[in-house]
Design a protein around this motif. Structure first.
Motif, PDB file in Angstrom:
ATOM      1  N   GLU A  75      -7.001   9.299   1.708  1.00 40.28           N
ATOM      2  CA  GLU A  75      -6.502   8.415   2.650  1.00 40.28           C
ATOM      3  C   GLU A  75      -5.887   7.750   1.052  1.00 40.28           C
ATOM      4  OE1 GLU A  75      -5.015   6.241   4.428  1.00 40.28           O
ATOM      5  OE2 GLU A  75      -6.286   7.621   5.894  1.00 40.28           O
ATOM      6  N   ASN A  76      -5.293   7.059   0.775  1.00 41.39           N
ATOM      7  CA  ASN A  76      -4.770   6.299  -0.685  1.00 41.39           C
ATOM      8  C   ASN A  76      -5.295   5.144  -0.254  1.00 41.39           C
ATOM      9  OD1 ASN A  76      -3.389   4.162  -1.982  1.00 41.39           O
ATOM     10  ND2 ASN A  76      -1.178   5.650  -2.107  1.00 41.39           N
ATOM     11  N   GLU A  77      -6.030   4.737  -1.725  1.00 41.43           N
ATOM     12  CA  GLU A  77      -6.380   3.599  -2.461  1.00 41.43           C
ATOM     13  C   GLU A  77      -5.293   2.134  -2.625  1.00 41.43           C
ATOM     14  OE1 GLU A  77      -6.784   5.929  -3.941  1.00 41.43           O
ATOM     15  OE2 GLU A  77      -8.512   6.831  -4.598  1.00 41.43           O
ATOM     16  N   LEU A  78      -4.109   2.069  -2.635  1.00 39.18           N
ATOM     17  CA  LEU A  78      -3.643   0.971  -2.884  1.00 39.18           C
ATOM     18  C   LEU A  78      -3.026   0.706  -1.343  1.00 39.18           C
ATOM     19  CD1 LEU A  78      -1.458   1.780  -6.160  1.00 39.18           C
ATOM     20  CD2 LEU A  78      -3.679  -0.207  -5.797  1.00 39.18           C
ATOM     21  N   SER A  79      -2.421   1.924  -0.687  1.00 39.77           N
ATOM     22  CA  SER A  79      -2.299   1.052   0.629  1.00 39.77           C
ATOM     23  C   SER A  79      -3.354   0.848   1.425  1.00 39.77           C
ATOM     24  CB  SER A  79      -2.050   2.333   1.353  1.00 39.77           C
ATOM     25  OG  SER A  79      -3.358   3.852   1.237  1.00 39.77           O
ATOM     26  N   ILE A  80      -4.336   1.026   1.710  1.00 42.37           N
ATOM     27  CA  ILE A  80      -6.046   0.485   1.905  1.00 42.37           C
ATOM     28  C   ILE A  80      -6.221  -1.066   0.994  1.00 42.37           C
ATOM     29  CG2 ILE A  80      -8.369   0.422   2.707  1.00 42.37           C
ATOM     30  CD1 ILE A  80      -7.072   2.419   3.548  1.00 42.37           C
ATOM     31  N   LEU A  81      -6.068  -1.526   0.134  1.00 42.16           N
ATOM     32  CA  LEU A  81      -6.012  -2.935  -0.539  1.00 42.16           C
ATOM     33  C   LEU A  81      -4.942  -3.507  -0.098  1.00 42.16           C
ATOM     34  CD1 LEU A  81      -7.534  -3.958  -2.564  1.00 42.16           C
ATOM     35  CD2 LEU A  81      -5.777  -3.280  -4.301  1.00 42.16           C
ATOM     36  N   GLU A  82      -3.535  -3.056   0.317  1.00 40.47           N
ATOM     37  CA  GLU A  82      -2.638  -3.773   0.842  1.00 40.47           C
ATOM     38  C   GLU A  82      -2.392  -3.830   2.509  1.00 40.47           C
ATOM     39  OE1 GLU A  82       0.292  -5.621   0.355  1.00 40.47           O
ATOM     40  OE2 GLU A  82      -0.444  -5.096  -1.675  1.00 40.47           O
ATOM     41  N   PHE A  83      -4.226  -2.916   2.954  1.00 42.07           N
ATOM     42  CA  PHE A  83      -4.516  -3.189   4.350  1.00 42.07           C
ATOM     43  C   PHE A  83      -4.637  -4.263   4.723  1.00 42.07           C
ATOM     44  CE2 PHE A  83      -6.807  -1.974   7.481  1.00 42.07           C
ATOM     45  CZ  PHE A  83      -6.311  -2.312   9.109  1.00 42.07           C
ATOM     46  N   ILE A  84      -6.214  -4.442   3.135  1.00 38.80           N
ATOM     47  CA  ILE A  84      -6.776  -5.617   3.075  1.00 38.80           C
ATOM     48  C   ILE A  84      -6.158  -6.022   3.231  1.00 38.80           C
ATOM     49  CG2 ILE A  84      -8.722  -6.343   1.920  1.00 38.80           C
ATOM     50  CD1 ILE A  84     -10.104  -4.380   0.823  1.00 38.80           C
ATOM     51  N   HIS A  85      -5.304  -6.870   2.772  1.00 40.61           N
ATOM     52  CA  HIS A  85      -4.309  -8.233   2.106  1.00 40.61           C
ATOM     53  C   HIS A  85      -3.596  -8.608   3.548  1.00 40.61           C
ATOM     54  CE1 HIS A  85      -2.045 -11.295   0.262  1.00 40.61           C
ATOM     55  NE2 HIS A  85      -1.150 -10.852   1.047  1.00 40.61           N
ATOM     56  N   ASN A  86      -3.352  -7.698   4.145  1.00 43.34           N
ATOM     57  CA  ASN A  86      -2.691  -7.366   5.843  1.00 43.34           C
ATOM     58  C   ASN A  86      -3.385  -7.792   6.976  1.00 43.34           C
ATOM     59  OD1 ASN A  86      -2.137  -6.386   8.758  1.00 43.34           O
ATOM     60  ND2 ASN A  86      -0.061  -6.812   7.634  1.00 43.34           N
TER      61      ASN A  86
END
Length: 145
Positions: A75-86
């Motif tokens: 998994e891409n960490e930055l995409s997960i960070l954005e997902f958390i924000h979502n």
């Protein structure tokens, strides 16, 4: 793939946990305690990603809650960070500025929202309107809001 999601307060108490692969209860307790301790010990200048055992941990702090997601190495960490924000924005929209008490007293709805977004460890929906539609229908049927 997402391994699990945790919502934890500043005192290290887990308010929501959702696992997407089988993990024994005693192992969950040990993993959560260790990860939460490491996240709480980090300062705001440090990166929001860390390696833990055979997976990565991505976390973000919002007010008094830590949103922690464990992922595998693909998994891409930055995409997960954005997902958390979502996820936080979705909770904010439903609870009108989410706080720890909203999660505690509406744990079923908090899980339902998360279940609309993640299925079997894969992110399936990020559109807030689509995520909240089934929850709103159930709320109206129950006579809330």
């Amino acid at each position: 793939m997402i391994k699990f999601v945790l919502l934890v307060n500043k005192q290290g108490q887990t308010r929501l946990s959702q696992y997407y692969e089988h993990t024994r209860i005693d192992e969950r307790v040990n993993i959560e305690a260790d990860i939460v301790r490491k996240c709480l010990a980090r300062n705001e200048d440090q990166c929001s990603f860390m390696e833990y055992r055979n997976f990565k941990v991505v976390y973000r702090k919002y007010a008094s809650l830590y949103f922690i997601i464990a992922i595998d190495n693909t998994e891409n960490e930055l995409s997960i960070l954005e997902f958390i924000h979502n996820v936080v924005e979705t909770y904010d929209r439903f609870f009108d500025s989410v706080c720890e008490l909203d999660i505690m007293f509406n744990i079923d709805k908090a899980h339902m929202i998360l279940d609309e977004m993640i299925i079997n460890g894969e992110i399936t929906e990020t559109n807030k309107d689509r995520v909240l539609a089934p929850v709103a229908v159930l709320d109206r049927a129950a006579g809330h809001k």
